[in-house]
Write a protein that holds these residues in place. Structure first.
Motif, mmCIF file in Angstrom:
data_model
loop_
_atom_site.group_PDB
_atom_site.id
_atom_site.type_symbol
_atom_site.label_atom_id
_atom_site.label_comp_id
_atom_site.label_asym_id
_atom_site.label_seq_id
_atom_site.Cartn_x
_atom_site.Cartn_y
_atom_site.Cartn_z
ATOM 1 N N ASN A 1 0.823 -1.215 0.000
ATOM 2 C CA ASN A 1 0.000 0.000 0.000
ATOM 3 C C ASN A 1 0.854 1.262 0.000
ATOM 4 O O ASN A 1 0.519 2.238 -0.680
ATOM 5 N N ALA A 2 1.955 1.265 0.756
ATOM 6 C CA ALA A 2 2.830 2.432 0.793
ATOM 7 C C ALA A 2 3.465 2.681 -0.568
ATOM 8 O O ALA A 2 3.595 3.830 -0.999
ATOM 9 N N GLN A 3 3.829 1.610 -1.275
ATOM 10 C CA GLN A 3 4.401 1.778 -2.609
ATOM 11 C C GLN A 3 3.365 2.285 -3.599
ATOM 12 O O GLN A 3 3.670 3.118 -4.435
ATOM 13 N N MET A 4 2.146 1.776 -3.501
ATOM 14 C CA MET A 4 1.097 2.241 -4.410
ATOM 15 C C MET A 4 0.770 3.716 -4.176
ATOM 16 O O MET A 4 0.440 4.441 -5.117
ATOM 17 N N ALA A 5 0.890 4.169 -2.931
ATOM 18 C CA ALA A 5 0.627 5.570 -2.599
ATOM 19 C C ALA A 5 1.844 6.458 -2.846
ATOM 20 O O ALA A 5 1.743 7.682 -2.762
#
Length: 132
Positions: free
Chosen positions: A15-19
């Motif tokens: 999720n952090a990478q997608m954001a």
């Protein structure tokens, strides 16, 4: 409360990478610390830091991105063995992730290691996750 802390660890990174975040903070455990060390050694994350405050502590992970295209270094994080269905493999049955370009993290009797290291030591174990 979550029932699968490893899946939570992988999901937080995903999720952090997608954001597009540069840093992600995850509650710590010994298994997560070893997984973070493996991801760092294989070049999937930029850096990490163990913060020992509070009861459990936490892990701060600096995520790696491509400098030109801003794409994350980790294309896919996938949980293999779950609490409801454990997956084990012997040394000859360990999966080759993306024909050897990816990594499968394996929990063995000698500790957490990659599939290549487990094959070299001729030991099998529980397949935790695949990364590429």
């Amino acid at each position: 409360m979550y029932t699968d802390p490893i899946a939570d660890y992988l999901t937080r990174i995903r999720n952090a990478q997608m954001a597009g975040h540069k840093v992600v903070e995850i509650p710590a455990s010994n298994l997560k610390k070893e997984m973070t060390r493996i991801l760092f050694d294989k070049g999937y994350i930029l850096n990490f830091k163990f913060v020992e405050e509070g009861y459990q502590g936490s892990i701060k992970i600096a995520l790696r991105y491509d400098s030109k295209s801003k794409r994350p270094a980790i294309t896919e994080l996938k949980r293999v063995s779950t609490p409801g269905l454990r997956r084990y493999a012997g040394p000859s049955d360990l999966p080759r992730v993306l024909n050897g370009l990816g990594v499968c993290i394996v929990s063995t009797s000698k500790g957490l290691m990659t599939d290549k290291e487990a094959r070299k030591m001729n030991i099998g174990g529980e397949l935790i996750c695949t990364v590429y």
